[in-house]
Write a protein that holds these residues in place. Structure first.
Motif, PDB file in Angstrom:
ATOM      1  N   HIS A  47      28.651 -44.205  59.312  1.00 32.62           N
ATOM      2  CA  HIS A  47      29.208 -44.319  60.661  1.00 32.62           C
ATOM      3  C   HIS A  47      30.256 -43.230  60.864  1.00 32.62           C
ATOM      4  O   HIS A  47      31.040 -42.966  59.973  1.00 32.62           O
ATOM      5  N   ALA A  48      30.236 -42.647  62.062  1.00 35.35           N
ATOM      6  CA  ALA A  48      31.248 -41.632  62.349  1.00 35.35           C
ATOM      7  C   ALA A  48      32.611 -42.310  62.331  1.00 35.35           C
ATOM      8  O   ALA A  48      32.781 -43.389  62.877  1.00 35.35           O
ATOM      9  N   ARG A  49      33.551 -41.712  61.641  1.00 38.90           N
ATOM     10  CA  ARG A  49      34.875 -42.310  61.614  1.00 38.90           C
ATOM     11  C   ARG A  49      35.908 -41.234  61.860  1.00 38.90           C
ATOM     12  O   ARG A  49      35.754 -40.117  61.411  1.00 38.90           O
ATOM     13  N   GLY A  50      36.973 -41.599  62.514  1.00 42.18           N
ATOM     14  CA  GLY A  50      38.046 -40.644  62.721  1.00 42.18           C
ATOM     15  C   GLY A  50      38.820 -40.473  61.431  1.00 42.18           C
ATOM     16  O   GLY A  50      38.760 -41.306  60.546  1.00 42.18           O
ATOM     17  N   VAL A  51      39.522 -39.383  61.331  1.00 43.42           N
ATOM     18  CA  VAL A  51      40.393 -39.172  60.178  1.00 43.42           C
ATOM     19  C   VAL A  51      41.628 -40.039  60.393  1.00 43.42           C
ATOM     20  O   VAL A  51      42.255 -39.971  61.446  1.00 43.42           O
ATOM     21  N   PRO A  52      41.979 -40.892  59.456  1.00 40.91           N
ATOM     22  CA  PRO A  52      43.167 -41.715  59.637  1.00 40.91           C
ATOM     23  C   PRO A  52      44.408 -40.856  59.485  1.00 40.91           C
ATOM     24  O   PRO A  52      44.885 -40.627  58.393  1.00 40.91           O
ATOM     25  N   SER A  53      44.876 -40.340  60.615  1.00 43.16           N
ATOM     26  CA  SER A  53      45.868 -39.278  60.567  1.00 43.16           C
ATOM     27  C   SER A  53      47.164 -39.719  59.884  1.00 43.16           C
ATOM     28  O   SER A  53      47.776 -38.947  59.165  1.00 43.16           O
ATOM     29  N   ARG A  54      47.536 -40.987  60.109  1.00 39.59           N
ATOM     30  CA  ARG A  54      48.781 -41.445  59.493  1.00 39.59           C
ATOM     31  C   ARG A  54      48.667 -41.391  57.968  1.00 39.59           C
ATOM     32  O   ARG A  54      49.578 -41.007  57.263  1.00 39.59           O
TER      33      ARG A  54
ATOM     34  N   LEU B 240      46.803 -39.367  56.195  1.00 38.67           N
ATOM     35  CA  LEU B 240      46.891 -37.996  55.694  1.00 38.67           C
ATOM     36  C   LEU B 240      48.320 -37.487  55.771  1.00 38.67           C
ATOM     37  O   LEU B 240      48.787 -36.800  54.871  1.00 38.67           O
ATOM     38  N   ALA B 241      49.027 -37.875  56.836  1.00 40.08           N
ATOM     39  CA  ALA B 241      50.414 -37.436  56.959  1.00 40.08           C
ATOM     40  C   ALA B 241      51.242 -38.018  55.805  1.00 40.08           C
ATOM     41  O   ALA B 241      52.037 -37.315  55.174  1.00 40.08           O
ATOM     42  N   ASN B 242      50.998 -39.294  55.488  1.00 40.75           N
ATOM     43  CA  ASN B 242      51.729 -39.910  54.381  1.00 40.75           C
ATOM     44  C   ASN B 242      51.420 -39.208  53.069  1.00 40.75           C
ATOM     45  O   ASN B 242      52.294 -38.944  52.263  1.00 40.75           O
ATOM     46  N   MET B 243      50.118 -38.924  52.881  1.00 43.02           N
ATOM     47  CA  MET B 243      49.713 -38.267  51.641  1.00 43.02           C
ATOM     48  C   MET B 243      50.366 -36.883  51.566  1.00 43.02           C
ATOM     49  O   MET B 243      50.854 -36.476  50.528  1.00 43.02           O
ATOM     50  N   ALA B 244      50.374 -36.174  52.701  1.00 44.98           N
ATOM     51  CA  ALA B 244      50.910 -34.817  52.712  1.00 44.98           C
ATOM     52  C   ALA B 244      52.390 -34.827  52.325  1.00 44.98           C
ATOM     53  O   ALA B 244      52.853 -33.968  51.580  1.00 44.98           O
TER      54      ALA B 244
ATOM     55  N   PHE C 269      48.111 -57.852  53.805  1.00 48.74           N
ATOM     56  CA  PHE C 269      49.209 -57.040  54.360  1.00 48.74           C
ATOM     57  C   PHE C 269      48.996 -56.708  55.839  1.00 48.74           C
ATOM     58  O   PHE C 269      47.875 -56.747  56.339  1.00 48.74           O
ATOM     59  N   TRP C 270      50.108 -56.379  56.501  1.00 52.03           N
ATOM     60  CA  TRP C 270      50.087 -55.866  57.876  1.00 52.03           C
ATOM     61  C   TRP C 270      50.173 -54.355  57.836  1.00 52.03           C
ATOM     62  O   TRP C 270      50.983 -53.808  57.090  1.00 52.03           O
ATOM     63  N   LEU C 271      49.356 -53.702  58.639  1.00 57.86           N
ATOM     64  CA  LEU C 271      49.464 -52.241  58.760  1.00 57.86           C
ATOM     65  C   LEU C 271      50.502 -51.916  59.826  1.00 57.86           C
ATOM     66  O   LEU C 271      50.684 -52.690  60.767  1.00 57.86           O
ATOM     67  N   PRO C 272      51.161 -50.764  59.713  1.00 60.16           N
ATOM     68  CA  PRO C 272      52.067 -50.366  60.791  1.00 60.16           C
ATOM     69  C   PRO C 272      51.286 -50.277  62.107  1.00 60.16           C
ATOM     70  O   PRO C 272      50.078 -50.017  62.096  1.00 60.16           O
TER      71      PRO C 272
ATOM     72  N   ARG D 140      52.291 -45.451  50.217  1.00 66.31           N
ATOM     73  CA  ARG D 140      51.358 -44.528  50.877  1.00 66.31           C
ATOM     74  C   ARG D 140      51.067 -44.903  52.310  1.00 66.31           C
ATOM     75  O   ARG D 140      50.809 -44.043  53.126  1.00 66.31           O
ATOM     76  N   PHE D 141      51.042 -46.203  52.575  1.00 68.87           N
ATOM     77  CA  PHE D 141      50.590 -46.620  53.923  1.00 68.87           C
ATOM     78  C   PHE D 141      51.637 -47.390  54.692  1.00 68.87           C
ATOM     79  O   PHE D 141      51.359 -47.877  55.788  1.00 68.87           O
ATOM     80  N   ARG D 142      52.823 -47.546  54.095  1.00 75.62           N
ATOM     81  CA  ARG D 142      53.926 -48.253  54.800  1.00 75.62           C
ATOM     82  C   ARG D 142      53.502 -49.647  55.267  1.00 75.62           C
ATOM     83  O   ARG D 142      53.819 -50.046  56.381  1.00 75.62           O
ATOM     84  N   VAL D 143      52.716 -50.318  54.450  1.00 76.99           N
ATOM     85  CA  VAL D 143      52.270 -51.654  54.884  1.00 76.99           C
ATOM     86  C   VAL D 143      53.355 -52.684  54.616  1.00 76.99           C
ATOM     87  O   VAL D 143      54.267 -52.454  53.836  1.00 76.99           O
TER      88      VAL D 143
END
Ligand code: PHE
Length: 440
Positions: free
Chosen positions: A12-19, A21-25, A358-361, A434-437
């Motif tokens: 399935h086409a999926r968007g890049v989870p930008s948050r 990648l920003a966290n990883m960066a 967990f809750w995601l931001p 990594r994900f601020r959950v």
């Protein structure tokens, strides 16, 4: 890589989870060392330490390993072909996708499905990534076995690294080439006629599986027939002895129409083994622009790609894909090069599952493959499977809550509850970082 069937499941086409990648960066060093070389990282980098550690292992060349025996068995069926098995897993996205006519928006290119060292370098997702290079070297009949990498969920039959054998044959697009194919077809057909095999076929060409504009349909028919005869006889070689095929109880093989960007017509092959249809391989008549890219425009031919683990799991009765990576002598000492024997399970240690909820931001999503790579970075092969057991979006705040059940089980020893707890605590801490959950 396939466009149909379940081998390539995350389609399935999926968007890049930008948050993400920003966290990883934010946390990422600007270099990563892969196979002894340093590479610059960028916004695409998602290769994880667990994956980097697999690159030097090359199970398909380790003497006595089931994957190495299976490679040998396939190679012995194509003795006049060049056998390759040591090409680097690092390729450019251009080699892996563009040279094979993948559309620009193909989901396989996304960072959720493939591993990138950086935007210009990735881990091959299939052995077809080397087709143009190998044809370009002048090879006309060849097999290539290699490790391939795809981001995936975690369970007993999926692992982010697996092995494929690519096979291909091209001939001159003239009467000499066609004569060579016709003679080979006669020889193969005679051999198959005397064998205990029952084939469910589809037409070589059809409106849904057409000939290429650049090809004479008569040539395509001959090439497709050669592909089918060659692979039916490979299936006999791999399976007939194992199922004890007889005239009353023949080996059953079925052909299905398929779609791949670099072949048409395209097919998949399934074999009936121990009561189930097993997906074995994808193949087809090579798309002419692929051969043009390799500077062999005057030739035409076929290619196939077959997954080794799936076949080895059934031939050796190996119940869990993680076992291929085991260093335990109780696993490795069971096998001898060139012999297919039934695996004797030494023990099944108790499993211990933990739920992480967990809750995601706000506004953030988390791809299952990102979650699975995080768990593998913590627990390695001690994780048996990961399942999403709850997915809830708060109607007022729109915040998303997820609950995953992680099943920890070692294949080599008994895992204590304390150990599982401490692995799980590490997963939770990585998730927070990594994900601020927010853990529930
Ligand atoms: N590369 C394909 C896969 O990974 C298989 C394939 C190889 C299909 C060659 C067509 C030709 O599923």
């Amino acid at each position: 890589m396939r466009l149909s069937g379940s081998l390539w499941r995350n389609i399935h086409a999926r968007g890049v989870p930008s948050r993400y990648l920003a966290n990883m960066a934010a946390q990422r060093p600007c270099h990563v060392t892969v196979l002894g070389e340093q590479y610059l990282t960028d916004h695409m980098t998602n290769i994880s330490p667990t994956i980097v550690s697999k690159l030097p292992l090359k199970l398909h060349t380790q003497p006595s390993h089931p994957l190495s025996t299976l490679r040998g068995l396939i190679e012995s069926h194509f003795p006049s072909y060049t056998h390759l098995s040591s090409l680097s897993p690092l390729v450019t996205p251009y080699q892996n996708f563009d040279l094979l006519s993948f559309p620009k928006d193909h989901p396989g290119r996304s960072v959720t499905d493939s591993y990138y060292v950086n935007k210009d370098l990735m881990l091959r997702t299939h052995t077809s990534a080397h087709e143009v290079e190998v044809f370009g070297r002048g090879e006309t009949k060849w097999l290539l076995t290699a490790d391939v990498y795809r981001r995936d969920e975690i369970d007993g039959s999926h692992y982010p690294v697996f092995h494929q054998t690519e096979g291909a044959r091209i001939v001159s697009a003239n009467s000499t080439g066609m004569k060579e194919i016709e003679e080979d077809n006669e020889r193969l057909a005679a051999h198959l006629e005397q064998s205990s095999i029952e084939i469910e076929d589809v037409p070589h060409l059809s409106s849904t599986n057409p000939c290429q504009p650049a090809h004479d349909p008569k040539h395509t028919e001959l090439i497709a027939k050669n592909l089918k005869l060659s692979l039916n006889s490979l299936m006999l070689h791999l399976f007939a002895g194992r199922v004890g095929a007889t005239a009353q109880n023949p080996l059953k093989v079925r052909w299905i129409e398929a779609t791949f960007p670099w072949t048409t017509p395209s097919f998949e092959v399934e074999v009936f083994f121990r009561g189930k249809w097993l997906e074995i391989l994808g193949c087809g008549v090579i798309y002419q622009p692929t051969l043009d890219n390799a500077n062999v425009s005057n030739k035409l031919g076929w290619a196939f790609g077959l997954g080794l683990e799936r076949i080895a799991m059934v031939l050796y009765s190996i119940p869990d894909i993680r076992l291929f990576w085991s260093q335990d002598p109780r696993f490795l000492s069971q096998f001898k090069q060139g012999e297919i024997t039934t695996f004797k399970p030494y023990s099944k240690y108790p499993a211990c599952f933990k739920d992480v909820s967990f809750w995601l931001p706000e506004g953030q999503t988390l791809h299952e493959n990102d979650f699975c790579d995080l768990v593998r970075d913590v627990a390695g092969d001690v994780v048996e499977d990961v399942k999403l057991i709850d997915d809830f979006t708060h109607p007022k705040t729109n915040r998303k809550s997820l609950c995953y059940r992680i099943n920890y089980r070692s294949m080599d020893r008994s895992l204590s509850n304390d150990e599982a707890n401490s692995l799980n605590a590490q997963v939770v801490s990585y998730l927070r970082d990594r994900f601020r959950v927010e853990i529930r």
